[in-house]
Scaffold this motif. Sequence first.
Motif, PDB file in Angstrom:
ATOM      1  N   ILE A 115       0.860  -1.113   0.075  1.00 57.61           N
ATOM      2  CA  ILE A 115       0.025  -0.005   0.000  1.00 57.61           C
ATOM      3  C   ILE A 115       0.823   1.183   0.012  1.00 57.61           C
ATOM      4  O   ILE A 115       1.557   1.511   0.899  1.00 57.61           O
ATOM      5  CB  ILE A 115      -0.917   0.048   1.230  1.00 57.61           C
ATOM      6  CG1 ILE A 115      -1.736  -1.245   1.134  1.00 57.61           C
ATOM      7  CG2 ILE A 115      -1.843   1.260   0.999  1.00 57.61           C
ATOM      8  CD1 ILE A 115      -1.859  -2.416   2.036  1.00 57.61           C
ATOM      9  N   VAL A 116       0.899   1.800  -1.068  1.00 54.31           N
ATOM     10  CA  VAL A 116       1.740   3.179  -1.100  1.00 54.31           C
ATOM     11  C   VAL A 116       0.733   4.180  -0.921  1.00 54.31           C
ATOM     12  O   VAL A 116      -0.279   4.536  -1.318  1.00 54.31           O
ATOM     13  CB  VAL A 116       2.068   3.417  -2.632  1.00 54.31           C
ATOM     14  CG1 VAL A 116       2.978   4.691  -2.702  1.00 54.31           C
ATOM     15  CG2 VAL A 116       2.977   2.250  -3.062  1.00 54.31           C
ATOM     16  N   GLN A 117       1.325   5.221   0.056  1.00 52.10           N
ATOM     17  CA  GLN A 117       0.486   6.132   0.725  1.00 52.10           C
ATOM     18  C   GLN A 117       1.077   7.643   0.584  1.00 52.10           C
ATOM     19  O   GLN A 117       2.325   7.711   0.521  1.00 52.10           O
ATOM     20  CB  GLN A 117       0.029   6.263   2.041  1.00 52.10           C
ATOM     21  CG  GLN A 117      -0.674   4.800   2.265  1.00 52.10           C
ATOM     22  CD  GLN A 117      -0.982   4.184   3.785  1.00 52.10           C
ATOM     23  OE1 GLN A 117       0.012   4.128   4.384  1.00 52.10           O
ATOM     24  NE2 GLN A 117      -2.140   4.427   4.246  1.00 52.10           N
ATOM     25  N   THR A 118       0.476   8.757   0.870  1.00 49.51           N
ATOM     26  CA  THR A 118       1.058   9.900   0.830  1.00 49.51           C
ATOM     27  C   THR A 118       1.761   9.905   1.954  1.00 49.51           C
ATOM     28  O   THR A 118       1.623   9.102   3.115  1.00 49.51           O
ATOM     29  CB  THR A 118      -0.063  11.086   0.926  1.00 49.51           C
ATOM     30  OG1 THR A 118      -0.759  11.120   2.198  1.00 49.51           O
ATOM     31  CG2 THR A 118      -0.945  10.725  -0.437  1.00 49.51           C
ATOM     32  N   PRO A 119       2.819  10.920   2.394  1.00 54.31           N
ATOM     33  CA  PRO A 119       3.631  10.974   3.590  1.00 54.31           C
ATOM     34  C   PRO A 119       2.683  10.938   4.878  1.00 54.31           C
ATOM     35  O   PRO A 119       3.001  10.289   5.741  1.00 54.31           O
ATOM     36  CB  PRO A 119       4.677  12.032   3.195  1.00 54.31           C
ATOM     37  CG  PRO A 119       4.827  12.182   1.895  1.00 54.31           C
ATOM     38  CD  PRO A 119       3.436  11.693   1.123  1.00 54.31           C
ATOM     39  N   ALA A 120       1.717  11.903   4.542  1.00 59.29           N
ATOM     40  CA  ALA A 120       0.981  12.333   5.868  1.00 59.29           C
ATOM     41  C   ALA A 120       0.209  11.006   6.221  1.00 59.29           C
ATOM     42  O   ALA A 120      -0.008  10.460   7.293  1.00 59.29           O
ATOM     43  CB  ALA A 120      -0.042  13.328   5.664  1.00 59.29           C
ATOM     44  N   GLU A 121      -0.354  10.169   5.205  1.00 62.57           N
ATOM     45  CA  GLU A 121      -1.168   8.987   5.351  1.00 62.57           C
ATOM     46  C   GLU A 121      -0.252   7.726   5.896  1.00 62.57           C
ATOM     47  O   GLU A 121      -0.570   7.127   6.977  1.00 62.57           O
ATOM     48  CB  GLU A 121      -1.724   8.414   4.164  1.00 62.57           C
ATOM     49  CG  GLU A 121      -2.774   9.203   3.569  1.00 62.57           C
ATOM     50  CD  GLU A 121      -3.303   8.799   2.151  1.00 62.57           C
ATOM     51  OE1 GLU A 121      -4.413   9.354   1.764  1.00 62.57           O
ATOM     52  OE2 GLU A 121      -2.588   8.001   1.528  1.00 62.57           O
ATOM     53  N   TYR A 122       0.988   7.940   5.449  1.00 64.24           N
ATOM     54  CA  TYR A 122       1.873   6.725   6.161  1.00 64.24           C
ATOM     55  C   TYR A 122       2.363   7.126   7.289  1.00 64.24           C
ATOM     56  O   TYR A 122       2.288   5.939   8.075  1.00 64.24           O
ATOM     57  CB  TYR A 122       3.161   6.860   4.946  1.00 64.24           C
ATOM     58  CG  TYR A 122       4.375   5.768   5.566  1.00 64.24           C
ATOM     59  CD1 TYR A 122       4.070   4.881   5.567  1.00 64.24           C
ATOM     60  CD2 TYR A 122       5.585   6.486   6.020  1.00 64.24           C
ATOM     61  CE1 TYR A 122       5.259   3.903   5.929  1.00 64.24           C
ATOM     62  CE2 TYR A 122       6.514   5.744   6.662  1.00 64.24           C
ATOM     63  CZ  TYR A 122       6.496   4.304   6.402  1.00 64.24           C
ATOM     64  OH  TYR A 122       7.383   3.547   7.156  1.00 64.24           O
TER      65      TYR A 122
END
Length: 342
Positions: free
Chosen positions: A228-235
């Motif tokens: 799951i590749v997420q935006t830095p904030a989501e990660y």
Amino acid sequence: MIRTPVSISIMRATGLLAALALALAPRIVFAEVRSPFSPASPQATAIANLFWLIVAIAVIIFIGVGGTIIYATVAYRQRPGRTAAQFSGNLPIEVAWTTIPFILLVVIFYLTIRTMVDLQVPTFRASSGDPVEITVAGHQWWWQFDYPAERITTANEFHVPVGEPVILHLTSDNVLHSFWIPEMNGKLDLIPGHDRTLWFTPAQTGVFLGQCAEFCGIQHAWMQIRLIVQTPAEYAAWVREQQRTPPIPTGLAAQGQQIFMQQTCPSCHTIAGTPANGTAGPNLTHVASRATIGAGVLPNTPQNMERWLRNPQDVKPGNLMPNSKLTEEQVRALTAYMESLR
Ligand code: CUA
């Protein structure tokens, strides 16, 4: 319609096929598409570009050779009064058909080596920011993902931030496995006793599926990877969630926790904040946050969790989790506990 013996047997065969398709349907539906032809990282793009270049060269050669054969067959076919020319040796042609393939092979060799060098894990300098480093262990038949810096352990699916380099350290303590997320990079074998590194820089957010690509036993096919590749904030939010100790369960989930601790479960599974610290099976601290059960064999729903707990050997024969012969009440309570581990 007239029912001849033939039409009846066709109908029976069709019925059988339909029943078979229906029986397999949930698994087929769940086997989502993954392809190296839709690269989502510079590394997978480099591999795809090399592939298409070689395909283009092969197509040009195929058309050239095939076209020449067709032309010669038609233009120089036997005609009345015409005899075939007899000759031996033609230096210019012999030099040409030796030199051209040689040059082509040298070019392809050079491009392949250059791509391989580009795929080597670079040395990251402190100034360019830290890459995300994850240790991946191949088990029979599931994946363990450890984030040493973040102190996170998860199974079968892992999260990374978009645009940042990800370095995977691949190990195995059993047989050979092969880690392959086609949209991110090529395959790399996990070899017992070796630390092998694979890296990629995801260029877009989304869910990317992978698969063990080396036959490793009876459940090799159900050794799937979910990235799951997420935006830095989501990660960052995901990391905080994973680091959190799950809340103290109440009601039916509390009963489930008691059953979990009384059974043999803690000797194989870890749940943060409890005495359970086994490492033979997947870490269950946040099991409810995962999309699948058994490395892709079932979608992670309460019904499927009950099904798995009733008899894991029925769902994924040969896996190391034994049938604990739980009562229906125990299954329901344990499922409630698993569901509370978000
Ligand atoms: Cu692990 Cu195939």
